[in-house]
Design a protein around this motif. Structure first.
Motif, short mmCIF file in Angstrom:
data_model
loop_
_atom_site.label_atom_id
_atom_site.label_comp_id
_atom_site.label_asym_id
_atom_site.label_seq_id
_atom_site.Cartn_x
_atom_site.Cartn_y
_atom_site.Cartn_z
N SER A 255 45.39 -58.82 -30.96
CA SER A 255 45.66 -57.78 -31.95
C SER A 255 45.66 -56.38 -31.33
O SER A 255 45.97 -55.40 -32.02
CB SER A 255 44.58 -57.83 -33.04
OG SER A 255 43.30 -57.51 -32.48
N GLY A 256 45.31 -56.28 -30.05
CA GLY A 256 45.28 -54.97 -29.39
C GLY A 256 44.02 -54.17 -29.66
O GLY A 256 43.95 -52.99 -29.28
N TYR A 258 41.27 -54.25 -28.21
CA TYR A 258 40.61 -53.86 -26.97
C TYR A 258 41.02 -52.46 -26.50
O TYR A 258 40.28 -51.78 -25.77
CB TYR A 258 40.91 -54.88 -25.86
CG TYR A 258 42.34 -54.87 -25.36
CD1 TYR A 258 42.71 -54.11 -24.26
CD2 TYR A 258 43.32 -55.64 -25.99
CE1 TYR A 258 44.02 -54.10 -23.81
CE2 TYR A 258 44.63 -55.64 -25.54
CZ TYR A 258 44.97 -54.87 -24.45
OH TYR A 258 46.27 -54.86 -23.99
N GLU A 259 42.20 -52.01 -26.92
CA GLU A 259 42.70 -50.70 -26.49
C GLU A 259 41.89 -49.54 -27.06
O GLU A 259 41.99 -48.41 -26.58
CB GLU A 259 44.16 -50.56 -26.88
CG GLU A 259 45.08 -51.56 -26.16
CD GLU A 259 46.51 -51.48 -26.64
OE1 GLU A 259 46.75 -50.86 -27.71
OE2 GLU A 259 47.39 -52.05 -25.97
N LYS A 260 41.06 -49.81 -28.07
CA LYS A 260 40.26 -48.75 -28.70
C LYS A 260 38.94 -48.51 -27.95
O LYS A 260 38.21 -47.58 -28.28
CB LYS A 260 39.93 -49.13 -30.15
CG LYS A 260 41.14 -49.35 -31.03
CD LYS A 260 40.71 -49.83 -32.42
CE LYS A 260 41.90 -50.17 -33.30
NZ LYS A 260 41.46 -50.71 -34.62
N TYR A 261 38.65 -49.33 -26.94
CA TYR A 261 37.34 -49.27 -26.29
C TYR A 261 37.48 -49.07 -24.79
O TYR A 261 38.49 -49.42 -24.18
CB TYR A 261 36.55 -50.55 -26.60
CG TYR A 261 36.34 -50.75 -28.08
CD1 TYR A 261 35.29 -50.12 -28.74
CD2 TYR A 261 37.24 -51.52 -28.82
CE1 TYR A 261 35.12 -50.28 -30.11
CE2 TYR A 261 37.08 -51.68 -30.20
CZ TYR A 261 36.02 -51.05 -30.83
OH TYR A 261 35.85 -51.19 -32.19
N ASP A 262 36.44 -48.49 -24.20
CA ASP A 262 36.43 -48.24 -22.76
C ASP A 262 36.03 -49.48 -21.97
O ASP A 262 36.30 -49.57 -20.78
CB ASP A 262 35.47 -47.09 -22.44
CG ASP A 262 35.90 -45.80 -23.13
OD1 ASP A 262 37.03 -45.35 -22.87
OD2 ASP A 262 35.12 -45.27 -23.95
N ALA A 263 35.37 -50.41 -22.63
CA ALA A 263 35.02 -51.68 -22.00
C ALA A 263 34.78 -52.72 -23.08
O ALA A 263 34.42 -52.39 -24.21
CB ALA A 263 33.78 -51.55 -21.13
N VAL A 264 35.01 -53.96 -22.71
CA VAL A 264 34.76 -55.09 -23.60
C VAL A 264 33.79 -56.03 -22.89
O VAL A 264 33.96 -56.31 -21.70
CB VAL A 264 36.06 -55.87 -23.92
CG1 VAL A 264 35.77 -57.04 -24.86
CG2 VAL A 264 37.11 -54.94 -24.52
N LEU A 273 37.55 -63.74 -19.01
CA LEU A 273 38.48 -63.73 -17.89
C LEU A 273 39.86 -64.30 -18.21
O LEU A 273 40.86 -63.91 -17.60
CB LEU A 273 37.88 -64.45 -16.69
CG LEU A 273 37.17 -63.48 -15.72
CD1 LEU A 273 35.96 -62.84 -16.40
CD2 LEU A 273 36.78 -64.16 -14.44
N ILE A 274 39.94 -65.21 -19.18
CA ILE A 274 41.28 -65.73 -19.54
C ILE A 274 42.15 -64.61 -20.12
O ILE A 274 43.27 -64.39 -19.63
CB ILE A 274 41.17 -66.94 -20.49
CG1 ILE A 274 40.64 -68.16 -19.73
CG2 ILE A 274 42.53 -67.26 -21.12
CD1 ILE A 274 40.34 -69.36 -20.60
N PRO A 275 41.69 -63.86 -21.12
CA PRO A 275 42.54 -62.77 -21.61
C PRO A 275 42.74 -61.67 -20.57
O PRO A 275 43.82 -61.09 -20.47
CB PRO A 275 41.81 -62.25 -22.85
CG PRO A 275 40.42 -62.75 -22.72
CD PRO A 275 40.51 -64.04 -21.97
N PHE A 276 41.69 -61.41 -19.76
CA PHE A 276 41.84 -60.35 -18.75
C PHE A 276 42.94 -60.70 -17.76
O PHE A 276 43.82 -59.88 -17.47
CB PHE A 276 40.52 -60.12 -18.00
CG PHE A 276 40.68 -59.13 -16.87
CD1 PHE A 276 40.62 -57.77 -17.14
CD2 PHE A 276 40.93 -59.55 -15.57
CE1 PHE A 276 40.82 -56.84 -16.12
CE2 PHE A 276 41.13 -58.64 -14.55
CZ PHE A 276 41.06 -57.28 -14.82
N LYS A 277 42.90 -61.91 -17.22
CA LYS A 277 43.89 -62.28 -16.21
C LYS A 277 45.29 -62.44 -16.82
O LYS A 277 46.29 -62.26 -16.13
CB LYS A 277 43.45 -63.56 -15.50
CG LYS A 277 42.23 -63.34 -14.62
CD LYS A 277 41.91 -64.53 -13.73
CE LYS A 277 40.74 -64.23 -12.82
NZ LYS A 277 40.46 -65.29 -11.83
N THR A 278 45.35 -62.74 -18.09
CA THR A 278 46.64 -62.81 -18.76
C THR A 278 47.26 -61.43 -18.89
O THR A 278 48.47 -61.24 -18.71
CB THR A 278 46.49 -63.43 -20.17
OG1 THR A 278 45.93 -64.74 -20.05
CG2 THR A 278 47.84 -63.53 -20.87
N LEU A 279 46.42 -60.44 -19.17
CA LEU A 279 46.91 -59.08 -19.40
C LEU A 279 47.06 -58.25 -18.11
O LEU A 279 47.83 -57.30 -18.09
CB LEU A 279 45.94 -58.33 -20.33
CG LEU A 279 45.89 -58.81 -21.79
CD1 LEU A 279 44.69 -58.22 -22.50
CD2 LEU A 279 47.18 -58.44 -22.51
#
Length: 349
Positions: A255-256, A258-264, A273-279
């Motif tokens: 949904s995006g 994560y873009e509202k935050y400086d870290a997740v 790591l699955i979403p991180f490596k995908t993005l």
């Protein structure tokens, strides 16, 4: 004293010589502009690096040295950590090669600890073939945590996307046993401090993902989110840490949000790591937050399947070098501002 760019010494552990580590290192520094940003020193053996360079038809010129005082700025320095030859068979999982990966890493860590290099960038190792009576750690981070001051935390970075973990190399069926309020507080405070001193973010906003599907649906699918994570986040927020959540992990990245935050911060390894490596599109970097020294690494492994073929993408390693230099400069500036608060006020004016 602030160092000039080319005088920032980047210590590099060579990783598994049968993998792609040496290849991505040499490819990174084939670009002479990289030698204007820093001075690399690879902890290995110059004859072996020359052999790998020749095998891959690379043009990098390596300069062998026997002690760090001999390094030359503008050159790819190779510190001879050992003298004997090593039998290299690309793509092969070799226990003997694993020993040399650790020789390189231990020597580079010692140099980092003693301030002889400014930052450390580690090439990939094989976590299985490095095990011995002398070295019994799951990987780089655990050893660094023992040798350096602080509390190590794996933070994956790609531009403004930063993903940390509450638990890292823990079996999935044991994750809930490791989640405690004390652990959550420690990890989040470490990330908050890192974002401020290493990434120059004055008031970082941190999102935390829930452990269970839909954060447990009020206890229907697990109670950890309600009983452990939420109370811990509430107390931290009341103390002034801008932490939010827990959020349902299944839709958070898609949904995006994560873009509202400086870290997740994810609850466990694959959740983050699955979403991180995908993005991150192969440009992600593993940064070890929470230590008094700076260490980065690429976000990939030894890649035995393509080792020795000249096909390895070096972008993640190159980004790891960039990040190490950026963090070094940011941390120095942060420390300087703490020593001289007037500079902070002047900066704000």
């Amino acid at each position: 004293m602030v160092k000039k760019a080319e005088n920032i010494i980047v210590g590099i552990s060579v990783g598994d010589l049968n993998g792609i580590g040496a290849e991505v290192i040499l490819k990174t520094f084939e670009d002479t502009h990289m030698l204007e940003l820093c001075t690399p020193v690879i902890f290995a053996n110059v004859k072996i690096l020359s052999f790998i360079k020749k095998n891959l038809n690379l043009e990098s010129n390596v300069h062998g040295i026997d002690k760090l005082e001999q390094l030359i700025h503008g050159k790819i320095n190779v510190l001879n950590v050992w003298r004997e030859g090593v039998n290299i068979e690309f793509g092969v999982n070799d226990e003997n090669v694993g020993k040399y990966a650790i020789k390189s890493f231990v020597a580079a860590t010692k140099a980092l600890k003693e301030g002889l290099v400014d930052v450390l960038v580690t090439a990939p190792i094989n976590k299985y073939n490095i095990q011995s009576e002398e070295f019994h750690f799951p990987g780089h981070t655990d050893y660094l945590n023992q040798e350096l001051e602080g509390d190590a935390l794996m933070l994956m970075v790609q531009d403004n996307l930063r993903v940390g973990l509450l638990t890292d190399h823990v079996p999935v069926n044991e994750v809930s046993q490791h989640l405690t309020e004390a652990l959550i507080r420690t990890k989040i405070k470490t990330i908050a401090k890192t974002l401020t001193q290493d990434f120059s973010i004055s008031k970082p906003k941190i999102a935390v993902l829930g452990l269970n599907p839909h954060c447990g649906d009020h206890g229907v699918i697990g109670k950890e989110d309600d009983e452990i994570i939420k109370p811990a986040l509430k107390k931290l927020f009341e103390e002034g840490v801008l932490v939010f959540g827990p959020f349902s992990a299944d839709s958070f990245f898609g949904s995006g949000q994560y873009e509202k935050y400086d870290a997740v911060i994810a609850a466990y390894h694959d959740q983050g790591l699955i979403p991180f490596k995908t993005l991150s599109f192969g440009k992600g970097v593993n940064y070890t937050a929470g230590l008094d020294k700076i260490r980065t690494s690429p976000d990939h492994g030894t890649a035995y399947e393509i080792a020795g073929k000249g096909e390895a993408d070096f972008n993640s390693f190159k980004e790891a070098v960039y990040l190490a230099i950026d963090v070094f400069n940011n941390r120095n500036e942060h420390n300087e501002l703490i020593k001289n608060p007037l500079k902070t006020k002047q900066k704000q004016l």
